[in-house]
Design a protein around this motif. Structure first.
Motif, mmCIF file in Angstrom:
data_model
loop_
_atom_site.group_PDB
_atom_site.id
_atom_site.type_symbol
_atom_site.label_atom_id
_atom_site.label_comp_id
_atom_site.label_asym_id
_atom_site.label_seq_id
_atom_site.Cartn_x
_atom_site.Cartn_y
_atom_site.Cartn_z
ATOM 1 N N TRP A 1 0.828 -1.209 0.000
ATOM 2 C CA TRP A 1 0.000 0.000 0.000
ATOM 3 C C TRP A 1 0.860 1.255 0.000
ATOM 4 O O TRP A 1 0.538 2.234 -0.686
ATOM 5 C CB TRP A 1 -0.969 0.013 1.182
ATOM 6 C CG TRP A 1 -2.235 -0.701 0.858
ATOM 7 C CD1 TRP A 1 -2.608 -1.951 1.257
ATOM 8 C CD2 TRP A 1 -3.302 -0.232 0.037
ATOM 9 N NE1 TRP A 1 -3.831 -2.290 0.736
ATOM 10 C CE2 TRP A 1 -4.287 -1.239 -0.010
ATOM 11 C CE3 TRP A 1 -3.529 0.947 -0.666
ATOM 12 C CZ2 TRP A 1 -5.463 -1.110 -0.730
ATOM 13 C CZ3 TRP A 1 -4.716 1.090 -1.383
ATOM 14 C CH2 TRP A 1 -5.666 0.066 -1.405
ATOM 15 N N TRP B 1 1.863 1.787 -3.432
ATOM 16 C CA TRP B 1 0.725 2.243 -4.236
ATOM 17 C C TRP B 1 0.494 3.743 -4.027
ATOM 18 O O TRP B 1 0.347 4.494 -4.983
ATOM 19 C CB TRP B 1 -0.526 1.447 -3.863
ATOM 20 C CG TRP B 1 -1.747 1.860 -4.623
ATOM 21 C CD1 TRP B 1 -2.707 2.743 -4.225
ATOM 22 C CD2 TRP B 1 -2.147 1.406 -5.922
ATOM 23 N NE1 TRP B 1 -3.676 2.867 -5.191
ATOM 24 C CE2 TRP B 1 -3.351 2.061 -6.239
ATOM 25 C CE3 TRP B 1 -1.602 0.504 -6.837
ATOM 26 C CZ2 TRP B 1 -4.027 1.840 -7.442
ATOM 27 C CZ3 TRP B 1 -2.270 0.292 -8.027
ATOM 28 C CH2 TRP B 1 -3.469 0.949 -8.322
ATOM 29 N N TYR B 2 0.489 4.162 -2.763
ATOM 30 C CA TYR B 2 0.253 5.574 -2.456
ATOM 31 C C TYR B 2 1.390 6.469 -2.959
ATOM 32 O O TYR B 2 1.171 7.651 -3.225
ATOM 33 C CB TYR B 2 0.053 5.785 -0.958
ATOM 34 C CG TYR B 2 -1.247 5.215 -0.428
ATOM 35 C CD1 TYR B 2 -2.456 5.425 -1.088
ATOM 36 C CD2 TYR B 2 -1.267 4.463 0.740
ATOM 37 C CE1 TYR B 2 -3.645 4.907 -0.601
ATOM 38 C CE2 TYR B 2 -2.457 3.944 1.233
ATOM 39 C CZ TYR B 2 -3.635 4.178 0.562
ATOM 40 O OH TYR B 2 -4.813 3.668 1.045
ATOM 41 N N GLU C 1 -1.174 9.546 -9.701
ATOM 42 C CA GLU C 1 -2.502 9.075 -10.114
ATOM 43 C C GLU C 1 -2.440 8.395 -11.477
ATOM 44 O O GLU C 1 -3.111 7.391 -11.701
ATOM 45 C CB GLU C 1 -3.487 10.240 -10.138
ATOM 46 C CG GLU C 1 -3.925 10.680 -8.760
ATOM 47 C CD GLU C 1 -4.992 11.771 -8.820
ATOM 48 O OE1 GLU C 1 -5.748 11.828 -9.816
ATOM 49 O OE2 GLU C 1 -5.066 12.540 -7.855
ATOM 50 N N GLU D 1 0.119 6.753 -12.743
ATOM 51 C CA GLU D 1 0.737 5.431 -12.558
ATOM 52 C C GLU D 1 -0.260 4.454 -11.941
ATOM 53 O O GLU D 1 -0.330 3.293 -12.355
ATOM 54 C CB GLU D 1 1.976 5.543 -11.667
ATOM 55 C CG GLU D 1 3.143 6.253 -12.311
ATOM 56 C CD GLU D 1 4.258 6.543 -11.319
ATOM 57 O OE1 GLU D 1 5.427 6.348 -11.692
ATOM 58 O OE2 GLU D 1 3.962 6.972 -10.185
ATOM 59 N N GLN D 2 -1.029 4.928 -10.962
ATOM 60 C CA GLN D 2 -2.051 4.077 -10.344
ATOM 61 C C GLN D 2 -3.087 3.651 -11.379
ATOM 62 O O GLN D 2 -3.488 2.487 -11.422
ATOM 63 C CB GLN D 2 -2.747 4.812 -9.196
ATOM 64 C CG GLN D 2 -1.904 4.983 -7.962
ATOM 65 C CD GLN D 2 -2.619 5.781 -6.886
ATOM 66 O OE1 GLN D 2 -3.756 6.205 -7.045
ATOM 67 N NE2 GLN D 2 -1.932 5.996 -5.771
ATOM 68 N N ARG D 3 -3.527 4.587 -12.210
ATOM 69 C CA ARG D 3 -4.530 4.298 -13.230
ATOM 70 C C ARG D 3 -4.003 3.260 -14.227
ATOM 71 O O ARG D 3 -4.688 2.309 -14.577
ATOM 72 C CB ARG D 3 -4.925 5.596 -13.940
ATOM 73 C CG ARG D 3 -6.169 5.507 -14.761
ATOM 74 C CD ARG D 3 -6.682 6.869 -15.259
ATOM 75 N NE ARG D 3 -5.680 7.883 -15.529
ATOM 76 C CZ ARG D 3 -5.369 8.906 -14.701
ATOM 77 N NH1 ARG D 3 -5.990 9.032 -13.545
ATOM 78 N NH2 ARG D 3 -4.445 9.787 -15.031
ATOM 79 N N LYS E 1 -1.579 1.046 -13.725
ATOM 80 C CA LYS E 1 -1.447 -0.251 -13.049
ATOM 81 C C LYS E 1 -2.819 -0.887 -12.838
ATOM 82 O O LYS E 1 -2.981 -2.097 -12.983
ATOM 83 C CB LYS E 1 -0.706 -0.093 -11.726
ATOM 84 C CG LYS E 1 -0.308 -1.419 -11.127
ATOM 85 C CD LYS E 1 0.768 -1.269 -10.079
ATOM 86 C CE LYS E 1 1.240 -2.635 -9.659
ATOM 87 N NZ LYS E 1 2.388 -2.588 -8.792
#
Length: 118
Positions: free
Chosen positions: A20, A23-24, A28, A30-32, A34
């Protein structure tokens, strides 16, 4: 319905875990990216295992705990569940080796247990 050979799989995730935190730490975008890769991988996993999935289940939301002292909001590590069919407990657990929820997304583990009763 008999529950012989049916197993409940519960995905767990600790929101303070290294996964986590990583992830944090991502942007945004990169999160999208992934997440798009992860969703495609989960869909492919589901399709590859459709013959053993008894109940698709799904994500779990906020939790309320009911106890002798009343009802309270609680946080636990339960995030997703499903029911699968397998010849043994070991075989059921092996179904979830390298699952995308753990390899791409941020689940820490999958707990697999037999459904008992008839």
């Amino acid at each position: 319905m008999s529950t012989d050979g049916h197993y409940l799989a519960v995905f767990t995730s600790n929101k303070t875990s290294p996964k986590w935190r990583a992830w944090y730490a991502m942007s945004e975008a990169e999160q999208r990216t992934k997440a798009e890769i992860g969703v495609a991988a989960v869909k492919a996993w589901d399709a590859a295992h459709r013959d053993v999935i008894v109940y698709q289940g799904g994500p779990l939301g906020p939790t309320k705990r009911v106890a002798d002292d009343g009802i309270a909001d609680v946080v636990n590590e339960l995030t997703v569940f499903m029911v699968v069919r397998a010849d043994s407990h070991e075989a059921a657990a092996r179904i979830f080796e390298d699952h995308p929820h753990c390899t791409i997304f941020v689940c820490d583990a999958v707990e697999v247990m037999p459904l008992l009763g008839g």
